[in-house]
Every structure is written in C-alpha cells, then in structure tokens.
Design a protein around this motif. Structure first.
Motif, short mmCIF file in Angstrom:
data_model
loop_
_atom_site.label_atom_id
_atom_site.label_comp_id
_atom_site.label_asym_id
_atom_site.label_seq_id
_atom_site.Cartn_x
_atom_site.Cartn_y
_atom_site.Cartn_z
N HIS A 21 0.83 -1.20 0.00
CA HIS A 21 0.00 0.00 0.00
C HIS A 21 0.87 1.26 0.00
N HIS A 25 1.63 4.41 -2.94
CA HIS A 25 1.55 5.85 -2.66
C HIS A 25 2.93 6.52 -2.76
N ALA A 100 0.67 9.16 7.81
CA ALA A 100 -0.77 9.36 7.58
C ALA A 100 -1.31 8.30 6.63
N VAL A 101 -0.56 7.98 5.58
CA VAL A 101 -0.98 6.93 4.64
C VAL A 101 -1.01 5.59 5.37
N HIS A 103 -1.45 5.10 8.61
CA HIS A 103 -2.58 5.11 9.55
C HIS A 103 -3.89 4.80 8.82
N ASP A 104 -4.08 5.42 7.66
CA ASP A 104 -5.29 5.15 6.88
C ASP A 104 -5.38 3.68 6.51
N HIS A 106 -4.13 1.16 8.23
CA HIS A 106 -4.48 0.43 9.46
C HIS A 106 -5.99 0.48 9.70
N VAL A 107 -6.55 1.66 9.59
CA VAL A 107 -7.99 1.83 9.81
C VAL A 107 -8.79 1.03 8.79
N ASP A 108 -8.38 1.13 7.53
CA ASP A 108 -9.10 0.43 6.47
C ASP A 108 -8.95 -1.08 6.61
N ARG A 111 -11.31 -2.22 9.21
CA ARG A 111 -12.67 -2.09 8.67
C ARG A 111 -12.98 -3.26 7.71
#
Length: 149
Positions: A21, A25, A100-101, A103-104, A106-108, A111
C-alpha cells in the motif's frame, strides 16, 4: 499450526500488505526498522542515543537506522536550542505524510476485517491482542513488541 507461528505469519502478511500500500503511494524506500523509529519520533524529537534506548537496540544500530532515514528524507537532525552540540531527530513532512498513509491503511484494514469476519469477532481479536501486548515490560510498548526479532 502453533499459535505463535500463526501470530507471526499474520503479522508478516499484514506488513507485506502495508508495504504494498505504501509503495502504491510512492513510499518505496523503507527499511524494516523505520516504522518502529517513526513511532518513537512521532512522540517528539529525541537524540540518536535516546532512540536507541527507547527501541532497546545498540547505539550503533540506532545510528545506522537514523542515517538511512536521513538519506531517505524522513528524518532531519536539528541542533538542540539548549546545546547546539546535541542533534535532535525530527520527522520531516515526508515522514508525516507516510505515517498518515500508513494510519489510513491500518484503519481500512480493520474495517475490511470487520466486514469479512464481523465486528464482534474483530473486537474480540483486538481485545485479546491488546491483553497480550499489555504484558510487555516496555513502558511504551514499543521496544520488545515492535522491534524486529
């Protein structure tokens, strides 16, 4: 399969997907130790020897990691205002963008797991893993739980 092996394989799979991922990016110049150092440096500026202590690695190992992070543009050395001979390590904007990328991701990831397995099962897994990490003798939970073994 032994439980510890299963945990290790799951972690390795997660890291592989995270790095894929990040590469998508534009973050392709990462080393395995960077993420651990990022977590410490996100708390605030610190010296190389302080970083070594937090990660429970040798000063030489920390210096090597810092050199690689500086070369990659993720860390800068800034003179300490109280003592210009001391260099404090600061995350760069590039490092903060990478974090930040990450962290996003991890959250995704969590989810997507909840969508696949159900929120209750993922919550139970999170609770169990949190309990295991809480047994660490590292105050910040970073050194032994995040350091490569």
């Amino acid at each position: 399969m032994d439980f510890g092996v299963l945990l290790g394989l799951a972690y390795n799979q997660f890291v592989a997907e995270l790095h894929e991922h990040l590469a998508e990016h534009g973050f392709t110049d990462l080393r395995p130790t960077f993420g651990y150092a990022f977590k410490v440096l996100a708390i605030g500026p610190i010296t190389t020897s302080g970083l070594a202590g937090k990660l429970e690695i040798t000063p030489q190992g920390a210096a090597k990691t810092v050199e690689e992070m500086v070369a990659a543009g993720y860390v800068e050395r800034v003179p300490d205002p109280a003592d210009g001979r001391v260099k404090m390590l600061h995350l760069t904007d590039a490092a903060r963008a990478l974090m930040a990328v990450a962290h996003d991701f991890h959250v995704d990831y969590e989810r997507r797991m909840a969508a696949e397995l159900g929120e209750a099962r993922v919550a139970t897994l999170r609770e169990a893993l949190t309990a295991v990490v809480a047994r660490s003798d590292s105050p910040e939970g970073l050194a032994r739980t995040l350091r490569q073994l």
